[in-house]
Design a protein around this motif. Structure first.
Motif, mmCIF file in Angstrom:
data_model
loop_
_atom_site.group_PDB
_atom_site.id
_atom_site.type_symbol
_atom_site.label_atom_id
_atom_site.label_comp_id
_atom_site.label_asym_id
_atom_site.label_seq_id
_atom_site.Cartn_x
_atom_site.Cartn_y
_atom_site.Cartn_z
ATOM 1 N N ASP A 108 0.821 -1.207 0.000
ATOM 2 C CA ASP A 108 0.000 0.000 0.000
ATOM 3 C C ASP A 108 0.856 1.259 0.000
ATOM 4 O O ASP A 108 0.498 2.268 -0.612
ATOM 5 C CB ASP A 108 -0.976 -0.003 1.174
ATOM 6 C CG ASP A 108 -0.310 -0.135 2.525
ATOM 7 O OD1 ASP A 108 0.672 -0.901 2.633
ATOM 8 O OD2 ASP A 108 -0.773 0.508 3.485
ATOM 9 N N SER A 122 1.850 2.155 -3.417
ATOM 10 C CA SER A 122 0.721 2.769 -4.105
ATOM 11 C C SER A 122 0.624 4.256 -3.786
ATOM 12 O O SER A 122 0.536 5.096 -4.687
ATOM 13 C CB SER A 122 -0.573 2.052 -3.687
ATOM 14 O OG SER A 122 -1.711 2.771 -4.084
ATOM 15 N N HIS A 123 0.652 4.586 -2.499
ATOM 16 C CA HIS A 123 0.441 5.997 -2.176
ATOM 17 C C HIS A 123 1.650 6.854 -2.530
ATOM 18 O O HIS A 123 1.493 8.029 -2.888
ATOM 19 C CB HIS A 123 -0.014 6.193 -0.716
ATOM 20 C CG HIS A 123 1.030 6.089 0.333
ATOM 21 N ND1 HIS A 123 1.052 5.096 1.280
ATOM 22 C CD2 HIS A 123 2.089 6.889 0.633
ATOM 23 C CE1 HIS A 123 2.071 5.269 2.100
ATOM 24 N NE2 HIS A 123 2.720 6.341 1.723
ATOM 25 N N THR A 163 1.313 7.689 -6.225
ATOM 26 C CA THR A 163 0.276 8.705 -6.410
ATOM 27 C C THR A 163 0.756 10.070 -5.955
ATOM 28 O O THR A 163 0.555 11.087 -6.640
ATOM 29 C CB THR A 163 -0.999 8.310 -5.646
ATOM 30 O OG1 THR A 163 -1.434 7.017 -6.091
ATOM 31 C CG2 THR A 163 -2.102 9.320 -5.861
ATOM 32 N N VAL A 177 7.100 2.564 -10.693
ATOM 33 C CA VAL A 177 6.277 1.364 -10.796
ATOM 34 C C VAL A 177 7.070 0.201 -11.392
ATOM 35 O O VAL A 177 7.017 -0.926 -10.887
ATOM 36 C CB VAL A 177 5.012 1.634 -11.629
ATOM 37 C CG1 VAL A 177 4.191 0.345 -11.809
ATOM 38 C CG2 VAL A 177 4.162 2.711 -10.962
ATOM 39 N N ALA A 190 -4.790 -2.220 -2.197
ATOM 40 C CA ALA A 190 -4.418 -0.911 -2.736
ATOM 41 C C ALA A 190 -3.539 -1.038 -3.967
ATOM 42 O O ALA A 190 -3.626 -0.223 -4.899
ATOM 43 C CB ALA A 190 -3.690 -0.098 -1.655
ATOM 44 N N ALA A 191 -2.686 -2.046 -4.010
ATOM 45 C CA ALA A 191 -1.796 -2.220 -5.157
ATOM 46 C C ALA A 191 -2.566 -2.519 -6.429
ATOM 47 O O ALA A 191 -2.155 -2.115 -7.528
ATOM 48 C CB ALA A 191 -0.799 -3.345 -4.871
ATOM 49 N N ASN A 238 -5.746 -1.661 -7.045
ATOM 50 C CA ASN A 238 -6.830 -0.720 -7.288
ATOM 51 C C ASN A 238 -6.387 0.312 -8.330
ATOM 52 O O ASN A 238 -6.027 1.439 -7.998
ATOM 53 C CB ASN A 238 -7.258 -0.038 -5.992
ATOM 54 C CG ASN A 238 -8.506 0.800 -6.151
ATOM 55 O OD1 ASN A 238 -9.067 0.905 -7.249
ATOM 56 N ND2 ASN A 238 -8.953 1.414 -5.066
ATOM 57 N N HIS A 239 -6.428 -0.078 -9.588
ATOM 58 C CA HIS A 239 -5.932 0.781 -10.663
ATOM 59 C C HIS A 239 -6.737 2.071 -10.794
ATOM 60 O O HIS A 239 -6.259 3.057 -11.369
ATOM 61 C CB HIS A 239 -5.964 0.017 -11.990
ATOM 62 C CG HIS A 239 -7.346 -0.402 -12.414
ATOM 63 N ND1 HIS A 239 -8.154 0.391 -13.183
ATOM 64 C CD2 HIS A 239 -8.042 -1.534 -12.154
ATOM 65 C CE1 HIS A 239 -9.302 -0.229 -13.397
ATOM 66 N NE2 HIS A 239 -9.261 -1.397 -12.780
ATOM 67 N N HIS A 273 -4.841 5.017 -9.186
ATOM 68 C CA HIS A 273 -3.479 5.320 -9.612
ATOM 69 C C HIS A 273 -3.477 6.132 -10.901
ATOM 70 O O HIS A 273 -4.241 5.822 -11.823
ATOM 71 C CB HIS A 273 -2.676 4.029 -9.837
ATOM 72 C CG HIS A 273 -2.522 3.203 -8.614
ATOM 73 N ND1 HIS A 273 -2.588 1.828 -8.629
ATOM 74 C CD2 HIS A 273 -2.314 3.550 -7.325
ATOM 75 C CE1 HIS A 273 -2.418 1.367 -7.410
ATOM 76 N NE2 HIS A 273 -2.253 2.397 -6.598
ATOM 77 N N LYS A 311 -1.282 -0.651 -12.074
ATOM 78 C CA LYS A 311 -1.278 -1.407 -10.833
ATOM 79 C C LYS A 311 0.142 -1.466 -10.290
ATOM 80 O O LYS A 311 1.115 -1.408 -11.044
ATOM 81 C CB LYS A 311 -1.814 -2.828 -11.053
ATOM 82 C CG LYS A 311 -3.288 -2.864 -11.460
ATOM 83 C CD LYS A 311 -3.799 -4.286 -11.585
ATOM 84 C CE LYS A 311 -5.277 -4.311 -11.957
ATOM 85 N NZ LYS A 311 -5.815 -5.692 -12.041
ATOM 86 N N ILE A 312 0.244 -1.567 -8.972
ATOM 87 C CA ILE A 312 1.541 -1.646 -8.304
ATOM 88 C C ILE A 312 1.948 -3.115 -8.194
ATOM 89 O O ILE A 312 1.118 -3.997 -8.016
ATOM 90 C CB ILE A 312 1.459 -0.992 -6.907
ATOM 91 C CG1 ILE A 312 1.016 0.473 -7.028
ATOM 92 C CG2 ILE A 312 2.791 -1.095 -6.166
ATOM 93 C CD1 ILE A 312 1.924 1.346 -7.863
#
Length: 503
Positions: A308, A311-312, A315, A404, A420-421, A423-424, A427, A432-433
């Motif tokens: 996660d 991911s953040h 972003t 990425v 979270a990874a 959840n495209h 992003h 995706k991560i």
């Protein structure tokens, strides 16, 4: 008694695996070293003196002491508070489940039980692989070399399903390259594990308070070199050698003991989130220092911290670059203020605020903005106003390519935040991560060896991730991590046979 000491069990994970059409790759299995055999190897490299150095390094790894030499358990609560003695990890490995304890210690038993776990291939992280980093410079290289040699020999017979990592010291690039080449070219190991940072003295303070004369000051005052940015060494030759040799890089870098993670009484306070924070600092250093720009073939696995945070950070990198790239950041330059317009607006709208004071145009910007408008000794140059300069970011696609693509994020089997990874929708660019399945068996958070794959499938049944995400997590992403660094990584392995790769 005819009962086997280690009967094979029909596990939940084996049942999940039976339904899958793809292999399962476990990127993080922790194994124990059997000390009497290990110490024979250490002695071959340096005799009793080196064995003593290893014991000291292992014994001090999670033991913090005050100035009088007392460890945490010998100190009273008052002494711990007085010396700020960290509550270090304790009871961190499997014990009550004796069968699993043996599994993590005996290579043949681990190999035999992989079917119960539901995995086809596991990358092993011996629990003591980075302990030599705690030894003095005189012992660091021979200890790493001996440990890596021991692990290579212990698991060579099981190479179709198991491979141990090589521990690489990172105190300077020359040392790191020497041990990398020995591990890969001589021992034939194919994954490395590095510390995500090296603690160094602050020169100005070390000059005034030398470590030999002021060890207590040296212990508490320093900084962490994350290699990629602001380092006193140029690590590019090391990264170049890593890419040349086709080696995936991994780290389990943590941050216990950092500010905000230095409780003197509570391990869990220090533990939660510490791998994510430590690896985040390391990964951001590689990104902002331009390492992932200069070495696009570099692949780095950041383990035990979840995905996660990857991911953040991605972003937030995009958000911040859009607001603070070298053009947009000019929006915040105090020199860009139209002083005449600002003064006119004060005259028109500021009577109640000014309470009869006259507006001074010479100081109006400073008076309005405060410290952010204080003049610099000189105007910053172009690179100094562009925090993304070394990373060479010109577009969002550049951020994707340098964050990425190179980074893979180890998430444990029951970690719901892995959603979270995948959840495209949140992003930039709909990407995706790269979350990679990391069971972490061998540590306290996995009390039952056979459960992790089933726990991950539970996330599918609960709607946390999709079946497609599950496949990417347990197979597709780990496969890319290793083969993008080395296309031949799985040749001759159980995974390679299933994929039809070369023998």
């Amino acid at each position: 008694m005819n009962t086997r000491l280690n009967p094979a069990k029909a596990s939940r994970s084996a049942a999940v695996k039976a339904r899958l059409e793809n292999p399962v790759i476990d990127t993080d299995v922790h194994v124990n070293d059997y000390a009497p055999v290990l110490e024979d190897y250490i002695a071959q490299y340096g005799g009793p003196k080196l064995v003593d150095a290893l014991r000291k390094a292992l014994g001090g790894r999670f033991v913090t002491r005050d100035g009088a030499g007392k460890d945490w358990y010998q100190q009273s609560p008052e002494e711990r508070a007085h010396h700020r003695t960290l509550r270090a990890p304790w009871w961190a490995r499997v014990t009550r489940n004796t069968y699993d304890l043996a599994t993590y210690t005996i290579p043949a038993l681990l190999y035999e039980r992989l079917a119960e776990q539901g995995s086809d291939y596991s990358v092993l992280f011996p629990n003591d692989v980075l302990s030599p980093a705690a030894a003095g410079s005189e012992y660091r290289q021979p200890l790493h070399r001996a440990l890596n040699h021991f692990h290579a020999d212990q698991y060579r017979a099981y190479a179709d399903r198991l491979t141990p990592v090589a521990g690489i010291p990172m105190h300077n690039p020359k040392e790191a390259i020497e041990e990398l080449e020995f591990a890969v070219n001589i021992l034939k190991l194919k994954v490395i594990n590095i510390p995500g940072g090296v603690r160094r003295p602050i020169p100005a303070i070390a000059e005034k308070y030398p470590a030999r004369e002021h060890p207590e000051i040296a212990k508490h005052v320093g900084y962490i070199d994350f290699y990629g940015i602001d380092s006193p060494h140029d690590y590019d030759p090391f990264w170049a050698k890593v890419v040349e040799l086709g080696v995936p890089v991994t780290t389990h870098y943590g941050s216990q003991g950092w500010t905000g993670r230095h409780s003197t009484s509570n391990y869990m306070f220090n533990h939660i989130g510490h791998f994510a924070d430590g690896s985040q600092a390391f990964a951001k250093a590689l990104f902002f220092g331009g390492v992932t720009r200069r070495f696009p073939g570099l692949r780095v696995g950041l383990l035990e911290g979840g995905a996660d945070w990857g991911s953040h950070v991605f972003t937030h990198l995009v958000d911040r670059w859009e607001k603070r790239n070298r053009h947009a950041v000019r929006n915040y330059d105090p020199a860009a203020v139209d002083v005449d317009l600002l003064a006119a607006l004060f005259d028109q709208h500021g009577a109640d605020l000014l309470q009869g004071r006259a507006v001074d145009k010479a100081t109006l910007v400073r008076d309005s903005l405060g410290i952010s408008a204080l003049p610099h000794s000189r105007e910053p140059n172009a690179d100094e106003i562009d925090d993304f300069a070394l990373a060479g970011i010109e577009s969002v696609d550049d951020i994707r390519a340098r964050w990425v693509d190179p980074f893979f994020f180890g998430s444990e089997a029951d970690d719901r935040t892995v959603a979270a990874a995948f959840n495209h929708r949140v992003h930039p660019g709909g990407v995706k991560i790269n979350a990679i399945w990391s069971s972490d068996v061998g540590h306290w958070d996995v009390p039952e060896f056979t459960e992790p794959l089933a726990e991950t499938w539970d996330l599918v049944e609960q709607g946390v991730i999709s079946a497609q995400d599950f496949r990417a997590f347990t197979f597709g992403n780990p496969l890319r991590f290793y083969t993008e660094a080395n296309p031949h990584f799985f040749d001759g392995t159980a995974v390679g046979r299933q994929l039809g790769l070369a023998a």
